[in-house]
Design an enzyme around this catalytic site. Structure first.
Site, mmCIF file in Angstrom:
data_model
loop_
_atom_site.group_PDB
_atom_site.id
_atom_site.type_symbol
_atom_site.label_atom_id
_atom_site.label_comp_id
_atom_site.label_asym_id
_atom_site.label_seq_id
_atom_site.Cartn_x
_atom_site.Cartn_y
_atom_site.Cartn_z
ATOM 1 N N ASN A 58 33.576 -37.300 -26.333
ATOM 2 C CA ASN A 58 33.384 -35.853 -26.382
ATOM 3 C C ASN A 58 33.572 -35.319 -27.790
ATOM 4 O OD1 ASN A 58 35.719 -33.681 -26.697
ATOM 5 N ND2 ASN A 58 36.674 -35.550 -25.877
ATOM 6 N N PHE A 62 37.086 -27.697 -29.238
ATOM 7 C CA PHE A 62 37.997 -26.598 -28.854
ATOM 8 C C PHE A 62 37.235 -25.348 -28.423
ATOM 9 C CE2 PHE A 62 41.649 -28.074 -31.923
ATOM 10 C CZ PHE A 62 41.907 -29.147 -31.094
ATOM 11 N N SER A 124 42.997 -33.814 -32.483
ATOM 12 C CA SER A 124 41.602 -33.844 -32.032
ATOM 13 C C SER A 124 40.704 -34.250 -33.192
ATOM 14 C CB SER A 124 41.168 -32.472 -31.524
ATOM 15 O OG SER A 124 39.756 -32.447 -31.432
ATOM 16 N N ASN A 126 37.637 -33.481 -33.400
ATOM 17 C CA ASN A 126 36.450 -32.628 -33.394
ATOM 18 C C ASN A 126 36.599 -31.292 -34.108
ATOM 19 O OD1 ASN A 126 35.049 -34.578 -31.843
ATOM 20 N ND2 ASN A 126 36.201 -33.895 -30.055
ATOM 21 N N THR A 127 37.733 -31.061 -34.755
ATOM 22 C CA THR A 127 37.881 -29.916 -35.642
ATOM 23 C C THR A 127 38.092 -30.492 -37.038
ATOM 24 O OG1 THR A 127 38.793 -28.459 -33.953
ATOM 25 C CG2 THR A 127 39.326 -27.910 -36.233
ATOM 26 N N LYS A 164 51.238 -33.718 -30.299
ATOM 27 C CA LYS A 164 50.302 -34.706 -29.742
ATOM 28 C C LYS A 164 49.595 -35.430 -30.874
ATOM 29 C CE LYS A 164 46.541 -35.251 -26.399
ATOM 30 N NZ LYS A 164 45.815 -34.596 -25.287
ATOM 31 N N ASN A 193 45.863 -38.811 -28.153
ATOM 32 C CA ASN A 193 44.575 -38.128 -28.023
ATOM 33 C C ASN A 193 43.448 -39.174 -28.001
ATOM 34 O OD1 ASN A 193 42.606 -35.982 -28.162
ATOM 35 N ND2 ASN A 193 44.173 -34.733 -29.168
HETATM 36 C C1 LIG Z 1 36.146 -33.722 -22.507
HETATM 37 C C2 LIG Z 1 37.521 -33.863 -23.093
HETATM 38 C C3 LIG Z 1 38.106 -32.771 -23.719
HETATM 39 C C4 LIG Z 1 39.381 -32.882 -24.272
HETATM 40 N N1 LIG Z 1 39.943 -31.791 -24.869
HETATM 41 C C5 LIG Z 1 41.202 -31.880 -25.356
HETATM 42 C C6 LIG Z 1 41.829 -30.749 -25.925
HETATM 43 O O1 LIG Z 1 41.278 -29.649 -25.957
HETATM 44 N N2 LIG Z 1 43.079 -30.909 -26.434
HETATM 45 C C7 LIG Z 1 43.745 -32.100 -26.394
HETATM 46 O O2 LIG Z 1 44.883 -32.166 -26.857
HETATM 47 N N3 LIG Z 1 43.184 -33.185 -25.848
HETATM 48 C C8 LIG Z 1 41.924 -33.103 -25.333
HETATM 49 N N4 LIG Z 1 41.352 -34.208 -24.771
HETATM 50 C C9 LIG Z 1 42.085 -35.500 -24.809
HETATM 51 C C10 LIG Z 1 42.823 -35.779 -23.508
HETATM 52 O O3 LIG Z 1 43.815 -34.807 -23.284
HETATM 53 C C11 LIG Z 1 43.476 -37.178 -23.572
HETATM 54 O O4 LIG Z 1 44.455 -37.192 -24.605
HETATM 55 C C12 LIG Z 1 42.463 -38.282 -23.836
HETATM 56 O O5 LIG Z 1 41.246 -38.031 -23.172
HETATM 57 C C13 LIG Z 1 42.983 -39.661 -23.398
HETATM 58 O O6 LIG Z 1 43.235 -39.689 -22.013
HETATM 59 P P1 LIG Z 1 42.177 -40.316 -20.940
HETATM 60 O O7 LIG Z 1 41.802 -41.678 -21.473
HETATM 61 O O8 LIG Z 1 42.927 -40.356 -19.646
HETATM 62 O O9 LIG Z 1 41.006 -39.410 -20.908
HETATM 63 C C14 LIG Z 1 40.080 -34.119 -24.209
HETATM 64 C C15 LIG Z 1 39.476 -35.213 -23.572
HETATM 65 C C16 LIG Z 1 38.222 -35.100 -23.007
HETATM 66 C C17 LIG Z 1 37.608 -36.301 -22.321
#
Ligand SMILES: Cc1cc2nc3c(=O)[nH]c(=O)nc-3n(C[C@H](O)[C@H](O)[C@H](O)COP(=O)(O)O)c2cc1C
Length: 308
Positions: A58, A62, A124, A126-127, A164, A193
């Site tokens: 992804n 934000f 993240s 993506n910023t 985080k 993350n």
């Molecule tokens: C579509 C998407 C959007 C996410 N947006 C955020 C976010 O806004 N802030 C954040 O701290 N982590 C964000 N994450 C990261 C998740 O909170 C998590 O740390 C990461 O996906 C690893 O966990 P998973 O393997 O169970 O998905 C996002 C993940 C995904 C897939």
């Protein structure tokens, strides 16, 4: 639902569905990431399924309604369930890195009163520039200012503060963040993350997908997230609450994180693949795991692997 497993940040960015998620069995819901100013995020398409790898990429960037709107929604909320609500904050994209602290402080002032715990997201991908804030020189003033803003705004209780981190940090940098968190009296670290690496992918996902820019989550992230967690626990032990996230799919995965030192565990990507009853399956499986273990409580199991 009481258990260690919650919904990771990014699913409920605007705090619109906390009760729904609680109904599905999540112990806690981490809303956000919320930024000081509302912003649309990156242009679509910005989310890709790598089905064969049980992974996602992804680059949402934000997308959120901004901390004033989210604070108003949280203030108006009449909870149907007693769910722990974490509030995850990040930097507004158009705000330069030099003014990042003020941006986080604004969101803290608006949101801290509504947070059971607060998370400073500096991880993240993506910023642009956000992850530079993980460097101790930047992180120290940022975390200090957020702590002060939370204390100034919320009287009568101390809002727990966590940071985080990214799985892409070098091991020495993981240690440095851990030491800083202890030094500043933070409450915990969320690891991890998404990753900008593309390790751990099989050969079946099409390269047009694996080549997409963004953070990779899900199964391929499991090994590195666990490794970071183990490193953190070895460094800080019980001095911080560690939250394990990254590639969790099953109760066994959660159990592994608990033994490695996590008090809480979160997931996101496997929710997409396994569906609405996923969280209940995890909590049920975990109860069986605990019953079959030598530990009387989950708390006893936390970090047991390191103690053995
Ligand atoms: C579509 C998407 C959007 C996410 N947006 C955020 C976010 O806004 N802030 C954040 O701290 N982590 C964000 N994450 C990261 C998740 O909170 C998590 O740390 C990461 O996906 C690893 O966990 P998973 O393997 O169970 O998905 C996002 C993940 C995904 C897939």
């Amino acid at each position: 639902m009481h258990g260690p497993f919650g919904l990771a940040a990014g699913f409920d960015k605007n705090a619109a569905g906390i009760d729904g998620m609680a109904m599905l069995g999540f112990d806690h819901v981490e809303i956000g990431t919320v930024t000081a100013q509302p912003q649309p995020g990156n242009p679509k398409r910005r989310l890709f399924r790598l089905v064969a790898d049980r992974a996602l990429i992804n680059r949402m960037g934000f997308n959120n309604e901004g901390s004033a709107a989210v604070a108003a929604r949280l203030a108006a909320r009449r909870p149907a369930f007693r769910t722990t609500v974490g509030v995850n904050i990040g930097k507004t994209k158009v705000v330069p890195e030099t003014e990042a602290v003020a941006d986080y402080v604004t969101s803290t002032e608006r949101l801290a009163a509504h947070a059971d715990y607060l998370v400073v997201n500096v991880s993240s991908p993506n910023t642009p520039g956000l992850r530079n804030l993980q460097a101790v020189d930047h992180l120290r003033p940022l975390l200090t200012a957020v702590r002060e803003a939370a204390d100034r705004t919320v009287t009568g209780r101390r809002v727990p503060l966590l940071v985080k981190i990214a799985p892409d940090l070098a091991d020495e940098d993981v240690d440095a963040v851990a030491d800083l968190a202890v030094e500043l009296g933070l409450d915990g670290i969320i690891a991890t993350n998404t990753t900008i690496a593309r390790d751990g992918l099989g050969l079946t996902s099409p390269s047009r997908l694996t080549a997409e820019t963004g953070g990779l989550s899900g199964a391929p992230l499991k090994a590195r997230s666990l490794e970071v967690l183990r490193r953190l626990y070895a460094r800080v032990g019980d001095r911080l609450t560690l939250v394990g996230v990254g590639g969790i799919e099953t109760a066994d995965d959660v159990w592994e994180r608990i033994l490695a030192g996590a008090t809480l565990v979160q997931g996101y990507s496997a929710f997409i693949y396994r569906g609405p009853f996923w969280c209940r399956e995890i909590h049920r499986g975990l109860a069986a795991r605990l019953a079959a273990s030598p530990y009387a409580t989950l708390a006893e199991a936390v970090g047991a692997e390191a103690a053995a």
